[in-house]
Design an enzyme around this catalytic site. Structure first.
Site, PDB file in Angstrom:
ATOM      1  N   HIS C  74       0.842  -1.190   0.000  1.00  0.00           N
ATOM      2  CA  HIS C  74       0.000   0.000   0.000  1.00  0.00           C
ATOM      3  C   HIS C  74       0.881   1.245   0.000  1.00  0.00           C
ATOM      4  O   HIS C  74       0.694   2.149  -0.829  1.00  0.00           O
ATOM      5  CB  HIS C  74      -0.923  -0.016   1.225  1.00  0.00           C
ATOM      6  CG  HIS C  74      -1.592   1.300   1.509  1.00  0.00           C
ATOM      7  ND1 HIS C  74      -2.618   1.793   0.740  1.00  0.00           N
ATOM      8  CD2 HIS C  74      -1.378   2.217   2.470  1.00  0.00           C
ATOM      9  CE1 HIS C  74      -3.004   2.970   1.229  1.00  0.00           C
ATOM     10  NE2 HIS C  74      -2.273   3.249   2.276  1.00  0.00           N
ATOM     11  N   ASP C 103       6.899  22.075 -26.090  1.00  0.00           N
ATOM     12  CA  ASP C 103       6.890  20.747 -25.481  1.00  0.00           C
ATOM     13  C   ASP C 103       7.957  20.741 -24.389  1.00  0.00           C
ATOM     14  O   ASP C 103       8.528  21.790 -24.073  1.00  0.00           O
ATOM     15  CB  ASP C 103       7.155  19.649 -26.529  1.00  0.00           C
ATOM     16  CG  ASP C 103       6.552  18.297 -26.118  1.00  0.00           C
ATOM     17  OD1 ASP C 103       6.876  17.790 -25.021  1.00  0.00           O
ATOM     18  OD2 ASP C 103       5.747  17.764 -26.883  1.00  0.00           O
ATOM     19  N   TRP C 139       6.960   0.131   3.911  1.00  0.00           N
ATOM     20  CA  TRP C 139       7.484   0.864   2.750  1.00  0.00           C
ATOM     21  C   TRP C 139       8.818   1.513   3.102  1.00  0.00           C
ATOM     22  O   TRP C 139       9.597   1.840   2.215  1.00  0.00           O
ATOM     23  CB  TRP C 139       6.478   1.899   2.240  1.00  0.00           C
ATOM     24  CG  TRP C 139       6.584   3.255   2.844  1.00  0.00           C
ATOM     25  CD1 TRP C 139       5.984   3.705   3.979  1.00  0.00           C
ATOM     26  CD2 TRP C 139       7.354   4.355   2.351  1.00  0.00           C
ATOM     27  NE1 TRP C 139       6.339   5.017   4.226  1.00  0.00           N
ATOM     28  CE2 TRP C 139       7.176   5.432   3.238  1.00  0.00           C
ATOM     29  CE3 TRP C 139       8.196   4.541   1.240  1.00  0.00           C
ATOM     30  CZ2 TRP C 139       7.793   6.679   3.069  1.00  0.00           C
ATOM     31  CZ3 TRP C 139       8.802   5.774   1.053  1.00  0.00           C
ATOM     32  CH2 TRP C 139       8.600   6.825   1.965  1.00  0.00           C
ATOM     33  N   SER C 167      13.086   6.680 -13.443  1.00  0.00           N
ATOM     34  CA  SER C 167      11.996   7.422 -14.062  1.00  0.00           C
ATOM     35  C   SER C 167      11.890   8.818 -13.470  1.00  0.00           C
ATOM     36  O   SER C 167      11.788   9.821 -14.189  1.00  0.00           O
ATOM     37  CB  SER C 167      10.682   6.667 -13.871  1.00  0.00           C
ATOM     38  OG  SER C 167       9.583   7.471 -14.202  1.00  0.00           O
ATOM     39  N   SER C 168      11.911   8.897 -12.140  1.00  0.00           N
ATOM     40  CA  SER C 168      11.789  10.209 -11.485  1.00  0.00           C
ATOM     41  C   SER C 168      12.956  11.107 -11.820  1.00  0.00           C
ATOM     42  O   SER C 168      12.781  12.307 -12.036  1.00  0.00           O
ATOM     43  CB  SER C 168      11.744  10.029  -9.966  1.00  0.00           C
ATOM     44  OG  SER C 168      10.586   9.386  -9.587  1.00  0.00           O
ATOM     45  N   HIS C 251      12.943  12.087   3.938  1.00  0.00           N
ATOM     46  CA  HIS C 251      12.255  13.296   4.325  1.00  0.00           C
ATOM     47  C   HIS C 251      12.061  14.261   3.158  1.00  0.00           C
ATOM     48  O   HIS C 251      10.939  14.724   2.917  1.00  0.00           O
ATOM     49  CB  HIS C 251      12.846  13.998   5.556  1.00  0.00           C
ATOM     50  CG  HIS C 251      11.842  14.957   6.022  1.00  0.00           C
ATOM     51  ND1 HIS C 251      10.751  14.566   6.773  1.00  0.00           N
ATOM     52  CD2 HIS C 251      11.623  16.233   5.665  1.00  0.00           C
ATOM     53  CE1 HIS C 251       9.939  15.597   6.900  1.00  0.00           C
ATOM     54  NE2 HIS C 251      10.447  16.616   6.244  1.00  0.00           N
ATOM     55  N   GLU C 253      11.691  13.402   0.303  1.00  0.00           N
ATOM     56  CA  GLU C 253      10.666  12.735  -0.508  1.00  0.00           C
ATOM     57  C   GLU C 253       9.262  13.207  -0.142  1.00  0.00           C
ATOM     58  O   GLU C 253       8.433  13.434  -1.021  1.00  0.00           O
ATOM     59  CB  GLU C 253      10.774  11.214  -0.333  1.00  0.00           C
ATOM     60  CG  GLU C 253       9.598  10.401  -0.827  1.00  0.00           C
ATOM     61  CD  GLU C 253       9.390  10.454  -2.319  1.00  0.00           C
ATOM     62  OE1 GLU C 253      10.326  10.873  -3.042  1.00  0.00           O
ATOM     63  OE2 GLU C 253       8.285  10.105  -2.777  1.00  0.00           O
ATOM     64  N   TYR C 255       8.432  16.046   1.009  1.00  0.00           N
ATOM     65  CA  TYR C 255       8.256  17.399   0.489  1.00  0.00           C
ATOM     66  C   TYR C 255       8.123  17.384  -1.020  1.00  0.00           C
ATOM     67  O   TYR C 255       7.385  18.169  -1.601  1.00  0.00           O
ATOM     68  CB  TYR C 255       9.387  18.308   0.965  1.00  0.00           C
ATOM     69  CG  TYR C 255       9.188  18.613   2.414  1.00  0.00           C
ATOM     70  CD1 TYR C 255       9.872  17.918   3.396  1.00  0.00           C
ATOM     71  CD2 TYR C 255       8.216  19.525   2.811  1.00  0.00           C
ATOM     72  CE1 TYR C 255       9.607  18.138   4.735  1.00  0.00           C
ATOM     73  CE2 TYR C 255       7.956  19.751   4.139  1.00  0.00           C
ATOM     74  CZ  TYR C 255       8.649  19.060   5.102  1.00  0.00           C
ATOM     75  OH  TYR C 255       8.385  19.261   6.416  1.00  0.00           O
ATOM     76  N   SER C 266      -2.029  27.026  -5.220  1.00  0.00           N
ATOM     77  CA  SER C 266      -1.703  28.430  -5.479  1.00  0.00           C
ATOM     78  C   SER C 266      -2.212  28.899  -6.833  1.00  0.00           C
ATOM     79  O   SER C 266      -2.235  30.100  -7.097  1.00  0.00           O
ATOM     80  CB  SER C 266      -0.192  28.641  -5.408  1.00  0.00           C
ATOM     81  OG  SER C 266       0.298  28.237  -4.155  1.00  0.00           O
ATOM     82  N   HIS C 300      14.314  13.211  12.506  1.00  0.00           N
ATOM     83  CA  HIS C 300      13.139  13.270  13.382  1.00  0.00           C
ATOM     84  C   HIS C 300      12.290  12.010  13.201  1.00  0.00           C
ATOM     85  O   HIS C 300      11.350  11.795  13.946  1.00  0.00           O
ATOM     86  CB  HIS C 300      12.308  14.537  13.148  1.00  0.00           C
ATOM     87  CG  HIS C 300      11.662  14.637  11.796  1.00  0.00           C
ATOM     88  ND1 HIS C 300      11.766  15.740  11.010  1.00  0.00           N
ATOM     89  CD2 HIS C 300      10.873  13.780  11.104  1.00  0.00           C
ATOM     90  CE1 HIS C 300      11.090  15.557   9.896  1.00  0.00           C
ATOM     91  NE2 HIS C 300      10.533  14.376   9.915  1.00  0.00           N
ATOM     92  N   HIS C 301      12.641  11.180  12.236  1.00  0.00           N
ATOM     93  CA  HIS C 301      11.991   9.879  12.111  1.00  0.00           C
ATOM     94  C   HIS C 301      12.671   8.855  13.002  1.00  0.00           C
ATOM     95  O   HIS C 301      12.250   7.709  13.050  1.00  0.00           O
ATOM     96  CB  HIS C 301      12.069   9.392  10.660  1.00  0.00           C
ATOM     97  CG  HIS C 301      11.407  10.306   9.672  1.00  0.00           C
ATOM     98  ND1 HIS C 301      10.073  10.225   9.368  1.00  0.00           N
ATOM     99  CD2 HIS C 301      11.899  11.334   8.948  1.00  0.00           C
ATOM    100  CE1 HIS C 301       9.775  11.158   8.468  1.00  0.00           C
ATOM    101  NE2 HIS C 301      10.864  11.843   8.196  1.00  0.00           N
ATOM    102  N   THR C 326       5.992  27.078   6.203  1.00  0.00           N
ATOM    103  CA  THR C 326       4.727  26.419   5.864  1.00  0.00           C
ATOM    104  C   THR C 326       3.562  27.285   6.310  1.00  0.00           C
ATOM    105  O   THR C 326       2.576  27.457   5.588  1.00  0.00           O
ATOM    106  CB  THR C 326       4.650  25.040   6.522  1.00  0.00           C
ATOM    107  OG1 THR C 326       5.868  24.341   6.282  1.00  0.00           O
ATOM    108  CG2 THR C 326       3.495  24.241   5.965  1.00  0.00           C
ATOM    109  N   LYS C 329       2.892  30.144   3.982  1.00  0.00           N
ATOM    110  CA  LYS C 329       2.116  29.786   2.794  1.00  0.00           C
ATOM    111  C   LYS C 329       0.627  29.731   3.108  1.00  0.00           C
ATOM    112  O   LYS C 329      -0.212  30.242   2.349  1.00  0.00           O
ATOM    113  CB  LYS C 329       2.584  28.450   2.230  1.00  0.00           C
ATOM    114  CG  LYS C 329       4.015  28.493   1.713  1.00  0.00           C
ATOM    115  CD  LYS C 329       4.425  27.174   1.067  1.00  0.00           C
ATOM    116  CE  LYS C 329       3.954  27.059  -0.357  1.00  0.00           C
ATOM    117  NZ  LYS C 329       4.730  27.892  -1.267  1.00  0.00           N
ATOM    118  N   ARG C 448       1.486   1.039  15.239  1.00  0.00           N
ATOM    119  CA  ARG C 448       1.151   0.863  13.833  1.00  0.00           C
ATOM    120  C   ARG C 448       1.668  -0.465  13.322  1.00  0.00           C
ATOM    121  O   ARG C 448       2.467  -1.143  13.963  1.00  0.00           O
ATOM    122  CB  ARG C 448       1.653   2.016  12.956  1.00  0.00           C
ATOM    123  CG  ARG C 448       3.063   2.427  13.120  1.00  0.00           C
ATOM    124  CD  ARG C 448       3.468   3.622  12.313  1.00  0.00           C
ATOM    125  NE  ARG C 448       3.481   3.440  10.874  1.00  0.00           N
ATOM    126  CZ  ARG C 448       4.269   4.110  10.039  1.00  0.00           C
ATOM    127  NH1 ARG C 448       5.106   4.999  10.521  1.00  0.00           N
ATOM    128  NH2 ARG C 448       4.210   3.920   8.749  1.00  0.00           N
TER     129      ARG C 448
END
Lengths: 394, 190, 523
Positions: C74, C103, C139, C167-168, C251, C253, C255, C266, C300-301, C326, C329, C448
């Site tokens: 998932h 293009d 994951w 790809s990314s 991390h 990632e 963002y 926006s 922080h993880h 943040t 914004k 979890r």
């Protein structure tokens, strides 16, 4: 009465909780103990540090609520007051440096206000010096082992296994099904016992993958990492039972290795500790006894359910290829010496652990006898503890 | 068309720089490995005690006024079948003084097994101050079937140990690394 | 409309090979979007298996090991298969039109960037049928659970991650090259739409951290197959090293998954407030600050791994700091609406829900940043609630908002506004019933990644599962709405939305196959 994690929802409490949900905001002003009991908020716990942690949590929470009220307030007001459908004409302003500065600086100052108490509490949590008692906590797949580090006498060491029987959690039908007990999934055969009022230091490590030891009432959570030792500590004044769980994914039965800590008054703790040292001696002495088939089978069933069933399954069919079947297997129906060897020493490169370092000779002899005469096998022989001792002595 | 040509060149140059950045970040990921070790040794975190240290007996300045308790602990990684334990559960030492304790290990299996002990010191702030001059953890240990051994650890506590640290715990985790050394086992035994 | 050099100015090819060989950013954008939606449904099915098992205490449906495969798959499918490709699809469709380019800079690499994705995900999904099962280690695949103790499929998992990463990376190189080189004359950086800005910054983040992910899975591969000990203490390595390298990627990632969402919101809020975005410059600086800060907060993880006090404090302070840009914004979006003239079409509903619910996720993120409190939140459902709030009513709602916003431009047809609103309200209610109770579960002690739980967690789990099925099935309505719009509907004008500004709204609806072959003049 202490807030506890183990309240079974009776019908009265059940509908009470639903009413509480409907009441929503009003409940935020109920007492912390009540909210924790209703499963809505963190527990205040039973230590000075758990109370500090709770206070910190609530401080940040209320600051967020205040900011939220302000921010959502402006948003909701705008949505209502400036609707095109009510004829609002849009203004044209699109920047204001002063505003940007204000709403950068003020949040920054609020953060500093949060950081100060957070730093203080964290520093206190990190100070595990000068403990009165040190306990080695080792995570295994899927149980905890506790070892009391002490200078004198026999070492007190034991495993703490989930005590909830599979009839309660497996989805059995009909007569095999069993109702879930009050402490479903939060009960163990041997709790960790510590004295009240003393600083107890935990040394955490793992024998296989990363686990994590968490007792919410203590606000202690630390990862158990193979090859490394982490530290944590607690001082609990109030005797009682406190429950927690493994909190790092560690494989199939991650959700089935709970923690129960029993805090006893010092005198009671001393008595318990002395009894455990004596018991260790008795277990060691029992290795020279001879047992009947009935005794071995009964003990073997218990040991099998606790240590072997997770992988080899209740019926001995296993989960091939990772976990081979015991039913009709060459090892379980062949020479006892090979069976003893693999249980004692494990099998390198597989998940089969070396139980010789974990279980007593009596337990090993019992479980081997059980595996050879149950689970669809009927070899007919018995293995006695003295056979195990001899195999280990070579 | 010149504009398009310039554009192609500028795209090409940018893409080249970005590809180099990608390669550099891939290398950085791997560089984090030794960097992490260096950082650990420099700060003493993870309880890594660093390698072998030499003890200067004649210039040692033993702090007799101070006593530090050093506890010992042994853990088997799952699958390691040896009987492995400290022969003393703790000693009280003076900083600067060289001490020796022994660990017992026995191979109860029917095969030769190679073990690797990994040390860890708690609290990690104290790791910098426990110096081992001799340790069975510096090498792999080979035990034949049924063989047992008493393995010494010689260490001293640095006098610079912070004043508020009164107790250190030295733990070993024992791993079975026989499979890593299949070809060279004979070499180590010799 | 532009005429000019004839070589490649024809309509689309016909048949299946059109899609296989296309280098057209609109085609590729559509393929990314359909692929991501299919992955969203697949990842959603895995989630429904999870929530079905968690509906009541006890193990009713799946073996705990299969449950772990579900939670792992998932996460992987949603992060790498749904959210990221969806944003790349939006980038492909919109960036060239927004900057007046014909293009993307590298159209053939663009095709390759897309087509390796279905291959990678077919391989990943096929691990469910392999012996030993699919990846079951989360994951976040911490070692040694994902190395020494992993099923055989881990090697395919590593291969799939490498392909997705490639790809990314290729996509990001393309996006940077396009934005930096192909802007129409007169479109300076500080005149670009904010969606373009957020993607430019996101693309740099991707270039910086996807290679680190490639590095960490390569180290895993070596540990598993070639006898190295990066993450094993026995050989001098350290499982915690895995976490450091992984979260150094991980991390930024998250963002990467939210910055384009900020860009979408926006664009939408000013349109439906009929007022320019408030504080454009500030928004650019805030986004850049967030991107920079995202590199220095990773641990922080890892607050419970036993880092020294100084390390914990540093990461706590740095993480708290991210709240500042943040917040800026959020304040700017709300000030855009303040004293505007607001209408509530479906895109605006999703955008406003984003502001409200993402902010909620931001608040719980601030709570999580407080290291001592995190000891009670870490690895509980409080964290699950936090990240699902920022990702689902956050990133996913912004993607849906973007779809409704730009569908008329893509298809030439207006979507059914009533159905759109129904989809919105079903999703909004569903999402909150699904995830809000999870805060309570975490606070009251539920860890979890567990398939079964103690009895005091039963009520909120049941409620959460009901919300999951409501939200999940509502997405079938979304699929119906999109298909219906593709096939027909009220004709859309070029402008589509009264308050919309930007080059894309100067083009006809549907946008022609080739647009801006001659760059427009930008004042």
């Amino acid at each position: 009465m202490l807030p506890s994690l183990s309240i079974k929802p009776t019908p009265a409490v059940h509908s009470g909780r639903l009413r509480a949900l409907a009441a929503g905001f009003a409940l935020m002003f109920a007492s912390p103990a009540l909210l924790a009991e209703w499963g809505i908020n963190m527990t205040e716990g039973v230590t000075a540090l758990s109370a500090e942690t709770y206070s910190l949590h609530m401080l940040i929470f209320w600051i967020c609520v205040a900011i939220g009220v302000l921010v959502y307030g402006v948003l909701i007001y705008s949505m209502i007051a400036y609707r095109k459908s009510k004829g609002a004409v849009p203004a044209t302003f699109n920047h204001n440096t002063t505003a940007e500065i204000i709403w950068t600086v003020i949040p920054f100052l609020i953060l500093i206000g949060m950081a100060v108490p957070s730093t203080r509490v964290l520093t206190q949590i990190y100070d595990s010096s000068d403990s009165d008692l040190d306990i080695m906590v080792t995570g295994y797949q899927w149980r905890w082992q506790y070892r009391y580090l002490a200078d004198d006498g026999a070492e007190v060491t034991f495993f703490s296994n989930l005590a909830t029987p599979p009839e309660q959690y497996e989805n059995y039908e009909g007569s095999l099904a069993a109702e879930k007990g009050e402490n479903y999934l939060l009960e163990v055969d041997e709790p960790l016992v510590i004295p009240a009022g003393k600083k107890v230091r935990f040394l955490l490590t793992s024998a296989d993958v990363i686990h994590s030891w968490w007792v919410p009432d203590f606000s202690v959570k630390k990862d158990a990492i193979p090859g490394f030792v982490n530290e944590s500590w607690v001082r609990v004044e109030q005797p009682g039972l406190y429950r927690g769980q493994c909190t790092e994914l560690c494989g199939r039965l991650h959700g089935f290795m709970p923690i129960v800590v029993e805090v006893k008054e010092q005198a009671d703790f001393d008595a318990w500790y002395a009894e455990r040292q004596a018991a260790a001696q008795r277990i060691s002495d029992a290795a020279s006894q001879t047992f009947t088939m009935e005794q071995l089978m009964a003990q073997g069933q218990t040991v099998y359910n606790t240590y072997c069933m997770a992988c080899h399954q209740a019926n001995g069919q296993g989960l091939p290829p990772a976990f081979p079947a015991l039913t009709g297997s060459a090892i379980a129906t062949g020479p006892a010496a090979d069976h003893i060897n693999i249980v004692l020493n494990g099998k390198q490169g597989t998940a089969m652990a070396a139980f010789g370092t974990q279980l007593s000779a009596v337990d090993i002899a019992s479980v081997i006898t059980f595996e050879r005469n149950a689970l669809g096998n009927s070899v007919g022989d018995m293995v006695q503890p003295v056979d195990i001792v001899q195999a280990q002595a070579q | 068309m010149a504009a398009a040509g310039n554009q192609n060149l500028s795209v090409g140059r940018l893409v080249g720089k970005l590809v180099l950045t990608v390669a550099a970040m891939f290398g950085f990921g791997f560089a984090m490995v030794p960097l992490y070790d260096v950082f650990c040794e420099w700060t003493g975190l993870n309880g890594k005690t660093g390698g072998q240290v030499v003890y200067e007996a004649d210039t040692a300045d033993i702090d007799l006024a101070r006593a530090v308790t050093v506890q010992f602990s042994a853990t088997n990684n799952a699958g390691m079948a040896w009987d492995f334990r400290p022969l003393q559960s703790q000693v009280v030492v003076h900083p600067g003084e060289l001490n020796e304790v022994k660990f017992y290990a026995r191979n109860p299996t029917a095969a030769r097994v190679i073990g690797q002990a990994v040390p860890s010191v708690s609290p990690s702030a104290g790791a910098d101050f426990l110096h081992k001059t001799e340790c069975f953890c510096f090498n792999q240990q080979v035990l034949e079937p049924g063989e047992s051994i008493e393995m010494p650890v010689r260490f001293f506590v640095d006098k610079a140990l912070p004043d508020d640290v009164h107790k250190l715990t030295l733990s070993y985790t024992l791993f079975d690394v026989t499979q890593n050394f299949a070809e060279t086992a004979q070499g180590i035994a010799n | 409309m532009a005429t000019g050099h004839a070589e490649h100015h024809h309509g689309p090819a016909t048949g299946f090979t059109r899609w296989l060989y296309t280098t057209n950013h609109k085609d590729i954008g559509s393929m990314y979007l359909w692929f991501s939606f299919a992955m969203f449904l697949l990842g959603g099915v895995f989630a429904l298996v999870i929530r079905a098992e968690l509906f009541q205490p006890g193990l009713q449906f799946v073996d705990p090991n299969f449950f772990n495969q579900m939670t792992t798959m998932h996460g992987l499918v949603m992060v790498f298969g749904a959210v990221m490709p969806a944003f790349v699809g939006l980038a492909n469709w919109m960036i060239p039109m927004m900057i007046g380019a014909p293009d993307m800079a590298l159209p053939r690499m663009n095709n390759w960037s897309f087509w390796i994705l279905p291959f990678a995900f077919t391989m990943l999904a096929s691990t469910l049928f392999m012996e030993g099962g699919a990846p079951n280690f989360g994951w976040t695949f911490y070692a040694p659970l994902s190395t020494t103790y992993a099923p055989a499929s881990v090697t395919f998992f590593i291969f799939a991650v490498h392909i997705m990463g490639a790809s990314s990376i290729m996509g990001s190189i393309n996006i940077i090259a396009t934005i930096q080189n192909l802007r129409a004359p007169g479109m300076t950086y500080m005149k670009m739409p904010l969606f373009v800005w957020t993607w430019l910054i996101t693309a740099y983040l991707l270039i910086a951290v996807m290679p680190v992910l490639a590095g960490v899975v390569t180290m895993m591969l070596f540990d598993i197959h070639f006898g190295t000990s990066f993450f094993s203490a026995a050989g001098g390595g350290d499982p915690v090293l895995f976490q450091h390298v992984f979260w150094f990627f991980g991390h930024p990632e998250v963002y990467i998954m939210i910055l384009p969402a900020f860009g979408v919101v926006s664009e939408i809020i000013p349109t439906f407030s009929r007022k320019k975005l408030f504080g454009y410059d500030s928004m650019v600086y805030a986004t850049s600050s967030i991107a920079f800060l995202s590199f220095i907060v990773w641990a922080h993880h890892m607050f419970t791994t036993g880092m020294p006090l100084a390390g914990e404090l540093f990461f706590m302070y740095a993480t708290m700091l991210i709240a500042v840009p943040t917040g800026v914004k959020v304040f700017n979006w709300i000030t855009t609406m303040f004293r505007g003239s607001i209408s509530f079409e479906t895109p605006m509903l999703f955008a406003i829900a984003f502001v409200v619910l993402f902010t909620c996720g931001g608040f719980t993120g601030l709570m999580l940043a407080i290291a001592p409190a995190d000891f009670q939140y870490h690895d509980t459902y409080f964290v699950v609630a936090h990240f699902h709030y920022v990702l689902v009513p956050g990133a996913v709602f912004s993607i849906m908002a973007a779809a409704y916003y730009w569908l008329p431009k893509w298809t030439g047809n207006m979507y059914d506004e009533t159905l759109g609103k129904v989809h919105f309200w079903l999703s909004f209610v569903g999402i909150n019933v699904l995830f809000f109770p999870q805060h309570f579960l975490g606070l009251s002690g539920m860890p979890r990644r567990i398939p079964d739980y103690a009895l005091q967690f039963a009520d909120f789990n049941m409620i959460s599962s009901v919300g999951a099925f409501l939200f999940g099935f509502s997405q079938l309505l979304f699929m119906f709405i999109v298909l219906k719009t593709v096939m027909g509907g009220k004709k859309a004008t070029a402008q589509v939305w009264e308050g919309a500004e930007g080059l894309e709204w100067t083009l006809p609806s549907p946008a022609p196959y080739h647009t801006f072959s001659t760059p427009p003049a930008v004042k």
